[in-house]
Design a protein around this motif. Structure first.
Motif, mmCIF file in Angstrom:
data_model
loop_
_atom_site.group_PDB
_atom_site.id
_atom_site.type_symbol
_atom_site.label_atom_id
_atom_site.label_comp_id
_atom_site.label_asym_id
_atom_site.label_seq_id
_atom_site.Cartn_x
_atom_site.Cartn_y
_atom_site.Cartn_z
ATOM 1 N N VAL A 16 0.909 -1.120 -0.045
ATOM 2 C CA VAL A 16 -0.011 -0.164 -0.076
ATOM 3 C C VAL A 16 0.687 1.201 -0.061
ATOM 4 O O VAL A 16 0.697 2.233 -0.935
ATOM 5 C CB VAL A 16 -0.994 0.064 1.149
ATOM 6 N N SER A 17 2.022 1.233 0.711
ATOM 7 C CA SER A 17 2.624 2.340 0.923
ATOM 8 C C SER A 17 3.432 2.553 -0.432
ATOM 9 O O SER A 17 3.697 3.762 -0.667
ATOM 10 C CB SER A 17 3.680 2.516 2.075
ATOM 11 N N GLU A 18 3.828 1.425 -1.132
ATOM 12 C CA GLU A 18 4.430 1.694 -2.377
ATOM 13 C C GLU A 18 3.302 2.141 -3.510
ATOM 14 O O GLU A 18 3.870 2.808 -4.519
ATOM 15 C CB GLU A 18 5.029 0.291 -2.901
ATOM 16 N N GLN A 19 2.220 2.513 -3.199
ATOM 17 C CA GLN A 19 1.254 2.872 -4.101
ATOM 18 C C GLN A 19 1.250 4.706 -3.630
ATOM 19 O O GLN A 19 0.553 5.159 -4.320
ATOM 20 C CB GLN A 19 -0.128 2.276 -3.896
ATOM 21 N N ASN A 20 1.863 4.740 -2.672
ATOM 22 C CA ASN A 20 1.778 6.204 -2.373
ATOM 23 C C ASN A 20 0.455 6.445 -1.604
ATOM 24 O O ASN A 20 0.085 7.804 -1.588
ATOM 25 C CB ASN A 20 2.140 7.266 -3.249
ATOM 26 N N TYR A 21 -0.310 5.565 -0.983
ATOM 27 C CA TYR A 21 -1.389 5.977 -0.507
ATOM 28 C C TYR A 21 -1.125 6.499 1.098
ATOM 29 O O TYR A 21 -0.422 5.577 1.668
ATOM 30 C CB TYR A 21 -2.396 4.647 -0.426
ATOM 31 N N SER A 22 -1.217 7.614 1.371
ATOM 32 C CA SER A 22 -1.060 8.185 2.789
ATOM 33 C C SER A 22 -1.867 7.533 3.836
ATOM 34 O O SER A 22 -1.597 7.176 4.701
ATOM 35 C CB SER A 22 -0.590 9.603 2.830
ATOM 36 N N THR A 23 -3.088 8.072 3.614
ATOM 37 C CA THR A 23 -4.332 7.747 4.502
ATOM 38 C C THR A 23 -5.297 7.043 3.889
ATOM 39 O O THR A 23 -5.587 7.108 2.535
ATOM 40 C CB THR A 23 -4.819 9.009 4.998
ATOM 41 N N PRO A 24 -6.238 6.148 4.427
ATOM 42 C CA PRO A 24 -7.579 5.433 3.849
ATOM 43 C C PRO A 24 -8.252 6.454 3.162
ATOM 44 O O PRO A 24 -8.500 7.725 4.050
ATOM 45 C CB PRO A 24 -7.993 4.581 4.734
#
Ligand code: AMP
Length: 411
Positions: A16-24
């Motif tokens: 998920v962090s590799e997708q650069n999603y910071s917050t849900p």
């Protein structure tokens, strides 16, 4: 809230962090804990709200924690049913991304291409299958699919499946799965038939909704251009020359309209491709990839072909023809303004489309501002009861669709 707070394991968090999603996103915050708890969910959310991860992440988390998944036994444990091939491919890509650091295997099956490679793929065993209803039932009839191990069934874009006449197939698929399972139903709109379907297929579901134009769609500026039908093409060329920059999808109601507009734009040296139902799957995927890779910046599409496709950096949506189903407007403009980005949705309305505008405004519960500053106006007397962009007053002495809509809570 962070993804860590949602109790996802380190391998999924890393992906998920590799997708650069910071917050849900809001739909993820609400849905993920419910799915992790095994609860049935009705999710009212359109594409662009992050709904795929809202079901994909907790499904992966649950499967990851299963001992047999760790041992590598491959039975289909999660089945995601979607209306279109494009959406199927897109959801598969998402599952694959999020499960990069697990040994969970995802596959997709859909019509329009040869069934044999799909049969081979399934024989190797998968944990998660994404499918369109027809191909899924076809494979089941051939005894290729074992649905006895399904733990979670996801019905995505249920309203679209209803529109496309897939509901009986969907019910059949649900019956082929074990009675004791988790069912998640996602739909951008909740017409009574979808409510009835949810009642039939889900057990004590929790309802989660992200209102149609909230979150992602808040950042979309909507503009209405009143224009005589024969001059829509001029208006389109005028806007392309003088105003519009970036990636855009232009929606037309018919395949014929798509081809005609493509011809004109190509003649005017624009970089264009098209997707519609008459194109082969290969041609549609090719067009989409060209668009995603910025080889072309204009995609002309019909609703069915474009529904659900995810193009993260779409700047503009043009409704060259207004859709006759108001929900389609919401789906169309949902292609832009994703993940907090600014987006523009321009709609061309000719005299015969005024009723569509009324219905759309009723669904939105608000009026779409008219853009009057263009060279091809409709006869002013022919304008619908709409909200002018400058001067935010509704027209006096007319029954205002907007004020009527305001009294009603649509979502
Ligand atoms: P969806 O509604 O599932 O089609 O997702 C729309 C887009 O939002 C996709 O490009 C996702 O990769 C992206 N997305 C999903 N969740 C998040 C998040 N938490 N933060 C940022 N982008 C996201």
């Amino acid at each position: 809230m962070t993804f860590k707070d949602l109790q996802l394991n380190a391998k999924i968090l890393k992906a998920v962090s590799e997708q650069n999603y910071s917050t849900p996103t809001p739909i993820q915050e609400k849905t993920i804990p419910l799915v992790l708890d095994g609860i049935d969910v009705i999710g009212c959310a359109q594409t662009g709200t992050g709904k795929t991860a809202a079901f994909a992440l907790p499904i992966l988390e649950r499967l990851f924690n299963l001992a047999d998944a760790k041992k590598g036994e491959k039975q289909i444990k999660a089945l995601i049913v979607t209306p279109t091939r494009e959406l199927t491919i897109q959801i598969e890509e998402n599952f694959k991304m999020y499960s990069t650091y697990t040994n969970l295997r995802t596959a997709s099956v859909y019509g329009g291409i040869s069934i044999e490679p799909q049969i081979e793929l399934l024989k190797k065993g998968v944990d998660i299958l994404i499918a369109t209803p027809g191909r899924l039932l076809d494979l089941h009839k051939r005894d290729i699919l074992n649905l006895d191990y399904i733990q979670t069934l996801v019905l995505d874009e249920a309203d679209m499946m209803l529109d496309m006449g897939f509901i009986d197939d969907v019910k059949k698929i649900a019956r082929l799965c074990p009675p004791k399972k988790q069912t998640l139903l996602f739909s951008a709109t909740m017409p009574p038939k979808i409510d009835a379907l949810a009642n039939e297929l889900l057990t004590e579901p929790e309802k989660v909704s992200v209102s149609v134009l909230s979150s992602a769609a808040k950042t979309i500026s909507q503009e209405l251009y009143m224009v005589p039908k024969p001059q829509k093409i001029e208006l389109c060329l005028h806007l392309l020359r003088n105003d519009l920059r970036g990636n855009m999808i232009i929606f037309r109601r018919t395949k014929f309209g798509v081809d005609k507009l493509e011809e004109t734009l190509l003649k005017n040296k624009y970089k264009v491709d098209t997707i519609h139902g008459d194109k082969t799957q290969v041609a549609r995927t090719k067009a989409l990839n060209k668009f995603k890779n910025n080889d072309v910046n204009i995609l002309i599409a019909t609703d069915v072909a474009a529904r659900g496709i995810d193009i993260p950096d779409l700047d503009i949506v043009i409704n060259f023809d207004l859709p006759n189903i108001p929900e389609a407007y919401v789906h169309r403009i949902g292609r832009t303004g994703r993940a907090g980005k600014e987006g523009r949705a321009l709609s061309f309305c000719s005299a015969d489309e005024k009723t569509y505008v009324k219905e759309i405004q009723q669904l939105l519960g608000k009026l779409i501002p008219i853009e009057e500053n263009h060279p091809y106006p409709l006869d002013p007397a022919a304008k619908p009861e709409v909200h002018k962009k400058q001067g935010s007053k509704y027209k006096k002495g007319r029954k205002s669709v907007g004020s009527k809509a305001k009294k009603k809570r649509w979502y």
